[in-house]
Design a protein around this motif. Structure first.
Motif, PDB file in Angstrom:
ATOM      1  N   THR A 500       0.833  -1.201   0.000  1.00 32.70           N
ATOM      2  CA  THR A 500       0.000   0.000   0.000  1.00 32.70           C
ATOM      3  C   THR A 500       0.870   1.255   0.000  1.00 32.70           C
ATOM      4  N   ALA A 501       0.495   2.242  -0.795  1.00 31.67           N
ATOM      5  CA  ALA A 501       1.195   3.528  -0.808  1.00 31.67           C
ATOM      6  C   ALA A 501       0.352   4.566  -0.085  1.00 31.67           C
ATOM      7  N   ALA A 502       0.947   5.222   0.903  1.00 33.43           N
ATOM      8  CA  ALA A 502       0.251   6.277   1.628  1.00 33.43           C
ATOM      9  C   ALA A 502       0.320   7.583   0.842  1.00 33.43           C
ATOM     10  N   LEU A 503      -0.593   8.484   1.139  1.00 35.69           N
ATOM     11  CA  LEU A 503      -0.529   9.826   0.565  1.00 35.69           C
ATOM     12  C   LEU A 503       0.622  10.608   1.188  1.00 35.69           C
ATOM     13  N   THR A 504       1.122  11.603   0.479  1.00 37.32           N
ATOM     14  CA  THR A 504       2.138  12.496   1.013  1.00 37.32           C
ATOM     15  C   THR A 504       1.490  13.793   1.494  1.00 37.32           C
ATOM     16  N   MET A 505       2.214  14.526   2.347  1.00 36.88           N
ATOM     17  CA  MET A 505       1.738  15.839   2.779  1.00 36.88           C
ATOM     18  C   MET A 505       1.501  16.743   1.580  1.00 36.88           C
ATOM     19  N   GLU A 506       2.477  16.746   0.667  1.00 35.17           N
ATOM     20  CA  GLU A 506       2.402  17.637  -0.482  1.00 35.17           C
ATOM     21  C   GLU A 506       1.171  17.363  -1.333  1.00 35.17           C
ATOM     22  N   ALA A 507       0.849  16.078  -1.519  1.00 32.63           N
ATOM     23  CA  ALA A 507      -0.323  15.725  -2.322  1.00 32.63           C
ATOM     24  C   ALA A 507      -1.609  16.216  -1.665  1.00 32.63           C
ATOM     25  N   VAL A 508      -1.671  16.091  -0.344  1.00 31.89           N
ATOM     26  CA  VAL A 508      -2.872  16.516   0.381  1.00 31.89           C
ATOM     27  C   VAL A 508      -3.016  18.034   0.365  1.00 31.89           C
ATOM     28  N   LEU A 509      -1.900  18.751   0.546  1.00 35.85           N
ATOM     29  CA  LEU A 509      -1.974  20.210   0.522  1.00 35.85           C
ATOM     30  C   LEU A 509      -2.371  20.721  -0.854  1.00 35.85           C
ATOM     31  N   ALA A 510      -1.934  20.009  -1.891  1.00 40.10           N
ATOM     32  CA  ALA A 510      -2.301  20.411  -3.249  1.00 40.10           C
ATOM     33  C   ALA A 510      -3.749  20.073  -3.566  1.00 40.10           C
ATOM     34  N   ASN A 511      -4.271  19.018  -2.955  1.00 40.41           N
ATOM     35  CA  ASN A 511      -5.632  18.578  -3.256  1.00 40.41           C
ATOM     36  C   ASN A 511      -6.282  18.000  -1.997  1.00 40.41           C
ATOM     37  N   PRO A 512      -6.854  18.822  -1.135  1.00 36.90           N
ATOM     38  CA  PRO A 512      -7.473  18.329   0.092  1.00 36.90           C
ATOM     39  C   PRO A 512      -8.621  17.362  -0.149  1.00 36.90           C
ATOM     40  N   CYS A 618       4.208  11.054   6.726  1.00 33.53           N
ATOM     41  CA  CYS A 618       5.204  12.135   6.749  1.00 33.53           C
ATOM     42  C   CYS A 618       6.575  11.492   6.891  1.00 33.53           C
ATOM     43  N   GLN A 619       7.329  11.519   5.817  1.00 30.82           N
ATOM     44  CA  GLN A 619       8.676  10.975   5.860  1.00 30.82           C
ATOM     45  C   GLN A 619       9.603  11.920   5.111  1.00 30.82           C
ATOM     46  N   HIS A 620      10.898  11.720   5.276  1.00 29.84           N
ATOM     47  CA  HIS A 620      11.847  12.611   4.627  1.00 29.84           C
ATOM     48  C   HIS A 620      11.821  12.421   3.116  1.00 29.84           C
ATOM     49  N   ASN A 621      11.984  13.520   2.426  1.00 24.86           N
ATOM     50  CA  ASN A 621      11.952  13.503   0.966  1.00 24.86           C
ATOM     51  C   ASN A 621      13.226  12.918   0.379  1.00 24.86           C
ATOM     52  N   ARG A 622      13.222  12.805  -0.929  1.00 31.31           N
ATOM     53  CA  ARG A 622      14.395  12.346  -1.675  1.00 31.31           C
ATOM     54  C   ARG A 622      15.107  13.560  -2.250  1.00 31.31           C
ATOM     55  N   PRO A 623      16.436  13.702  -2.013  1.00 29.79           N
ATOM     56  CA  PRO A 623      17.142  14.873  -2.542  1.00 29.79           C
ATOM     57  C   PRO A 623      17.178  14.877  -4.064  1.00 29.79           C
ATOM     58  N   GLU A 624      16.972  16.042  -4.632  1.00 25.75           N
ATOM     59  CA  GLU A 624      17.077  16.231  -6.081  1.00 25.75           C
ATOM     60  C   GLU A 624      18.519  16.649  -6.392  1.00 25.75           C
ATOM     61  N   ASP A 625      19.410  15.672  -6.416  1.00 22.10           N
ATOM     62  CA  ASP A 625      20.838  15.961  -6.523  1.00 22.10           C
ATOM     63  C   ASP A 625      21.491  15.420  -7.793  1.00 22.10           C
ATOM     64  N   GLY A 626      20.667  15.004  -8.766  1.00 20.53           N
ATOM     65  CA  GLY A 626      21.219  14.393  -9.967  1.00 20.53           C
ATOM     66  C   GLY A 626      22.130  15.299 -10.773  1.00 20.53           C
ATOM     67  N   LEU A 627      21.859  16.617 -10.746  1.00 19.26           N
ATOM     68  CA  LEU A 627      22.670  17.539 -11.542  1.00 19.26           C
ATOM     69  C   LEU A 627      24.108  17.625 -11.062  1.00 19.26           C
ATOM     70  N   GLU A 628      24.353  17.339  -9.815  1.00 19.12           N
ATOM     71  CA  GLU A 628      25.712  17.472  -9.291  1.00 19.12           C
ATOM     72  C   GLU A 628      26.682  16.576 -10.043  1.00 19.12           C
TER      73      GLU A 628
END
Length: 664
Positions: A500-512, A618-628
């Protein structure tokens, strides 16, 4: 001298005993953790110098410990140790050179100092704990009270010898003398307990001893908590009675009205009221005390404090006769030039305190030096002056990738230092994930930081390009001399053991609308974002909140463990009122509405709860570090700032963006 056109009361002088105060703004005592070997440091001297230079009329040095058994943290500053006079003299000289006054606040913390560092025993009026997790203090004997009285005198005389202009005796914030004053902490059955007069006896003895020692012409005042905001505690009516009893003694030259107690409850959360708290209850206190003072026939000044951010609020309080001076602590952490900017009509340049409590109160609790989310220069003034005064030796072409709080900070600071700066943001607006925060209930003031950074970007001439997706080739072709990557992080849905995949905070804030009425929140971060989100879910009121039935689960033994008790004690009170249930030592392992499957991590057993429509993790995000790696493969060496290093909070992102710009 003609009155100031906008702030006529603020810029009136005031006489306090023999002191001539040039305006009505003071910086109240507040912990910085800048101490070195229990003495003031050069960092203290620079910090106080910059606030005096910025227009503060009077600084009050943070709580000066009077004896060994109240030292507490290693950075706690004492006034009784060898070397104290010379160390304090350097701070006093720094303030005086800028035209300001410096008072010292003398204090014994009492029961909340458990002596772990100095191996001492805490003391109090009675054997009552300030927190359920604290040791019981020793109830003080008469001989110990006499020693502490004399310790206040010794420390005060040292401060005056060092050149300080006066003394503030701490009767507030739940420290030792308030522990005697308050029925919440004093259940003694001798002459120092019971009636209001008896509970006043020891604080008055200390004040009288100080007056005898320093003389009639030395400025001596008290700081008192007029309201503890806790059942069974000291309330305004009794505080007024205490002041009415005090004034005829003619011992105090001012009364500094504060509030709260060091008590593990909402009371402590009011001491440094964060952005979620309405300041109105605090604003009512000084006027009531001032009325008592004036009815007693005294003209001694009454001070007020807590959550004043601009001189508009100060002017209103002074004009209404509610106070004679106004203390602004966190506002001056955020902007040392606050008074000068208002005085000179530069309000648009103000760096606002947002009341987040992350750089100040949270670091206080962690025994780390104070800083500020909106002002990373706080406490680093000697090495980081204002960017405009720290011009780069060689102007460069700079590209900042990412317009969140870290990237925006890097861009405007680099531009202010003289660089030619372009900022690329892939979204349609700046702010990154922090732009979601003002959409949550009681988190509106994060918008103040975003607005400030936007103003600074415009004022420093940063070329901002939105809806610009950056790849390595585009960055290379831009031809910058320096590249700052502030590309942030991305939410990732939590996949449970059953798939099962839980919702994220960001998804809920974007679409309550994704939410049902009964929400389970699984928090593995313990951080500020999750705390604000949980309250937002439970707060009813249209755009102000969602009004859901919320239960919080966490696999550890605590709650909001990466925040601070100076905020969470009040937050927990509000969550309780909103019916939020918090269940610790529970790991969520599966969800199929309406059933939630949990593991009790203490026993390893499984339990299934019924009655949930939605699961949000609520869990820690994944860093967007691919450009480095891509840029390094092209021979470029970007500097990273914020969540693309590793996801944390806006406090770290702003600091790292600022530091990156200083290094260019």
């Amino acid at each position: 001298m003609s009155p100031h056109p906008r702030y006529p009361h603020v810029f009136q002088p005031l006489r306090i005993n023999r002191l001539e105060v040039k305006n009505r703004i003071f910086m109240p005592a507040h912990t910085t953790n800048f101490g070195a070997h229990h003495l003031p440091s050069e960092r203290h001297a620079t910090y106080h110098r910059m606030r005096a230079r910025g227009g503060v009329a009077m600084n009050i040095f943070e709580a000066v410990r009077v004896s060994e058994n109240t030292l507490g943290r290693p950075q706690g500053v004492a006034g009784f140790l060898p070397g104290a006079v010379d160390a304090f003299r350097r701070v006093a000289e720094a303030v005086h050179e800028e035209g300001g006054l410096l008072l010292g606040q003398v204090c014994h913390m009492g029961r909340q100092i458990e002596g772990d560092f100095e191996r001492t025993v805490s003391s109090s009026a009675s054997r009552l704990r300030w927190s359920p997790t604290a040791y019981l203090p020793r109830d003080m004997r008469r001989w110990e009270m006499e020693e502490i009285r004399d310790a206040h005198v010794r420390t005060s005389l040292n401060l005056l010898e060092a050149g300080l202009d006066g003394i503030e005796l701490h009767w507030g914030h739940g420290h030792l003398l308030q522990q005697f004053l308050s029925p919440l902490s004093n259940v003694r059955e001798d002459d120092y307990g019971g009636s209001t007069e008896n509970r006043m006896r020891f604080p008055l003895e200390v004040l009288a001893a100080l007056r005898r020692a320093v003389g009639a012409e030395t400025c001596l005042g008290i700081r008192i908590s007029a309201e503890e905001f806790v059942e069974g505690g000291l309330h305004l009516d009794e505080a007024c009675a205490i002041v009415a009893r005090l004034v005829p003694e003619r011992l105090a030259d001012f009364i500094h009205v504060s509030h709260s107690a060091y008590h593990m409850s909402h009371s402590l959360g009011t001491q440094m009221a964060d952005m979620a708290l309405d300041p109105a209850p605090f604003r009512a206190l000084p006027g009531a005390i001032r009325s008592v003072v004036r009815k007693a026939g005294s003209e001694i000044p009454v001070f007020t404090v807590c959550k004043y951010r601009g001189l508009e609020e100060v002017e209103a309080m002074l004009a209404a006769g509610e106070a004679d001076m106004v203390g602004m602590a966190r506002a001056h952490v955020a902007d040392p030039e606050l008074v000068a900017k208002h005085r000179d009509g530069r309000e648009g340049e103000l760096r606002p305190c947002i009341g987040c409590n992350q750089g100040c109160a949270q670091r206080l609790e962690l025994n780390i030096a104070l800083t500020c989310m909106v002002n990373p220069m706080a406490g680093r003034e000697a090495e980081w002056p204002e960017p405009e005064a720290d011009r780069a030796a060689v102007p460069k072409k700079v590209l900042v990738v990412g317009g969140g709080p870290g990237g925006a900070e890097a861009a405007w600071v680099a531009a202010a230092r003289g660089h030619d700066v372009t900022l690329w943001e892939r979204g349609e607006r700046l702010g990154g994930q922090l732009a979601l925060a003002p959409e949550m209930a009681l988190r509106d003031d994060f918008r103040l930081l975003l607005d400030y950074q936007a103003r600074r970007l415009a004022a420093t001439g940063v070329k901002v390009v939105v809806s610009k997706a950056a790849d390595a080739a585009a960055i290379r072709d831009f031809g910058a001399d320096a590249v700052v990557l502030a590309t942030g992080s991305a939410p990732q849905p939590m996949v449970l053991a059953d798939g099962t995949a839980a919702l994220t905070m960001e998804a809920v804030l974007a679409n309550p609308n994704l939410l049902g009425g009964r929400v389970a929140v699984y928090d593995t971060t313990g951080d500020w974002a999750a705390l604000g989100f949980i309250e937002h879910l439970a707060t009813a009121g249209g755009d102000a909140g969602l009004g859901r039935e919320v239960t919080v689960f966490t696999p550890v033994a605590g709650f909001a463990w990466r925040t601070t008790i100076y905020s969470t004690t009040s937050t927990r009170k509000r969550l309780r009122e909103k019916g939020v249930a918090i269940r610790t030592l529970r790991a969520v392992t599966g969800f199929a509405a309406p059933k939630l499957t949990l593991e009790d991590v203490s026993t390893g057993t499984t339990e299934v709860l019924d009655g949930f429509d939605t699961l949000v993790a609520c869990q820690h995000n994944r860093p967007e570090d691919g450009l480095e790696a891509e840029l390094r493969a092209l021979g470029l060496a970007p500097v990273l700032a914020g969540d693309c290093l590793t996801p944390r909070t806006a406090l770290e992102a702003v600091f790292e963006g600022h530091r990156a710009a200083r290094g260019i």
